[in-house]
Write an enzyme that holds these catalytic residues in place. Structure first.
Site, mmCIF file in Angstrom:
data_model
loop_
_atom_site.group_PDB
_atom_site.id
_atom_site.type_symbol
_atom_site.label_atom_id
_atom_site.label_comp_id
_atom_site.label_asym_id
_atom_site.label_seq_id
_atom_site.Cartn_x
_atom_site.Cartn_y
_atom_site.Cartn_z
ATOM 1 N N ASP A 195 59.200 43.720 63.629
ATOM 2 C CA ASP A 195 58.021 42.877 63.757
ATOM 3 C C ASP A 195 56.813 43.715 64.173
ATOM 4 O O ASP A 195 56.951 44.705 64.885
ATOM 5 C CB ASP A 195 58.295 41.772 64.793
ATOM 6 C CG ASP A 195 57.334 40.610 64.651
ATOM 7 O OD1 ASP A 195 56.604 40.551 63.648
ATOM 8 O OD2 ASP A 195 57.313 39.751 65.553
ATOM 9 N N ASN A 235 59.660 33.549 55.492
ATOM 10 C CA ASN A 235 58.565 34.429 55.048
ATOM 11 C C ASN A 235 58.038 34.074 53.653
ATOM 12 O O ASN A 235 56.923 34.456 53.299
ATOM 13 C CB ASN A 235 58.996 35.907 55.048
ATOM 14 C CG ASN A 235 59.083 36.526 56.435
ATOM 15 O OD1 ASN A 235 59.852 37.453 56.669
ATOM 16 N ND2 ASN A 235 58.287 36.025 57.383
HETATM 17 C C1 IPE Z 1 57.194 42.091 60.179
HETATM 18 O O1 IPE Z 1 55.846 42.260 60.482
HETATM 19 C C2 IPE Z 1 57.483 42.319 58.714
HETATM 20 C C3 IPE Z 1 57.907 41.125 57.954
HETATM 21 C C4 IPE Z 1 58.004 39.912 58.382
HETATM 22 C C5 IPE Z 1 58.230 41.363 56.555
HETATM 23 P P1 IPE Z 1 54.864 41.023 60.506
HETATM 24 O O2 IPE Z 1 54.246 40.905 59.144
HETATM 25 O O3 IPE Z 1 55.551 39.811 61.002
HETATM 26 O O4 IPE Z 1 53.768 41.514 61.527
HETATM 27 P P2 IPE Z 1 52.909 40.621 62.555
HETATM 28 O O5 IPE Z 1 53.868 39.802 63.352
HETATM 29 O O6 IPE Z 1 51.994 39.781 61.752
HETATM 30 O O7 IPE Z 1 52.210 41.635 63.377
HETATM 31 MG MG MG Z 2 55.631 38.886 62.808
#
Ligand code: IPE
Ligand code: MG
Length: 236
Positions: free
Chosen positions: A2, A50
């Site tokens: 994350d 996601n």
């Molecule tokens: C994690 O980083 C990667 C995935 C979910 C693919 P994020 O995209 O969640 O990063 P933040 O939480 O917005 O900083």
């Molecule tokens: Mg994230």
């Protein structure tokens, strides 16, 4: 894994750049895990939830996944790593699914370390599909309610065949589970690191492993019992 988005936003970059930098962390952490003898490493790369992110970000993540599967292919094969995937992988676009299936097949006989990518993965989704398949088996008379113990249940999970989960690391300072390996977490040690994933490299990973080594895992027993077991094992 994350913190990719925040890493990029802090620098005034598009979120995609954070994901790209994060893939370098994936490479470093995988190398380090292999080197120190980790048996199984599971990376939560893309959750069932996601898919609801902006379409451009989802597309960028899919492109990056394909790139990763192509660029890391040789190193994975050379290092005896078996590539595995958990999640609703059939939901992935064909340009990701194809190189994924190819690498899974070509590395199937490797015994060095199992590298599992959790893709379109959700813990609740995993439990629901297990329940669904068990109900189907019961309807067909292949499974009786009395047979349904924790061991049988586990055999219906996507993680079937993987070793028990020892340690879960979450980066970027968030202290929550976010639908990751819900069943498997039962006795896992948790490590929350403030480091954003793109900055999470060998040193940060080794710090988590060092923390893990300090933990006393009791699995419901008393400390005295665990110490006795350990000393028996040491003598054997
Ligand atoms: C994690 O980083 C990667 C995935 C979910 C693919 P994020 O995209 O969640 O990063 P933040 O939480 O917005 O900083
Ligand atoms: Mg994230």
């Amino acid at each position: 894994m994350d913190g990719n988005g925040r890493w990029a936003e802090m620098r005034g970059l598009p979120r995609e750049e954070g994901h790209r930098e994060g893939s370098t962390s994936v490479r470093e952490v995988t190398r380090c895990a292999r080197r120190v003898g980790v048996q199984a490493l599971t990376l939560y790369a893309f959750s069932s939830q996601n898919w609801a992110r902006p379409a451009e970000e989802v597309a960028a993540l899919m492109d990056l996944l394909r790139e990763y599967l192509e660029s890391e292919r040789a190193e994975i094969l050379e290092n005896g790593i078996r590539l595995n995937a958990i999640g609703e992988v059939e939901k992935l676009p064909r340009f990701v699914k194809e190189p994924l299936d190819r690498l899974r097949a070509d590395s199937a006989n490797n015994t060095g370390m199992v590298l599992t990518l959790a893709l379109s993965y959700g813990g609740r989704e995993e439990l629901a599909q297990a329940a669904r398949r068990m109900a189907e088996a019961a309807c067909k008379g292949e499974l009786t309610p009395a047979q349904l113990d924790t061991q049988t249940f586990e055999s219906y999970l996507w993680t079937n065949g993987l070793p028990p989960l020892d340690l879960v690391v979450r980066t970027s300072g968030e202290q929550r589970i976010s639908n990751f390996l819900l069943w498997q977490l039962a006795y896992a040690e948790l490590c929350f690191s403030d480091v954003l994933w793109p900055d999470f490299r060998t040193e940060a990973f080794l710090r988590c492993l060092a923390q893990y080594q300090q933990r006393e895992r009791r699995f419901g027993l008393t400390s005295a019992q665990v110490k006795r077991e350990d000393s028996h094992r040491a003598k054997a």
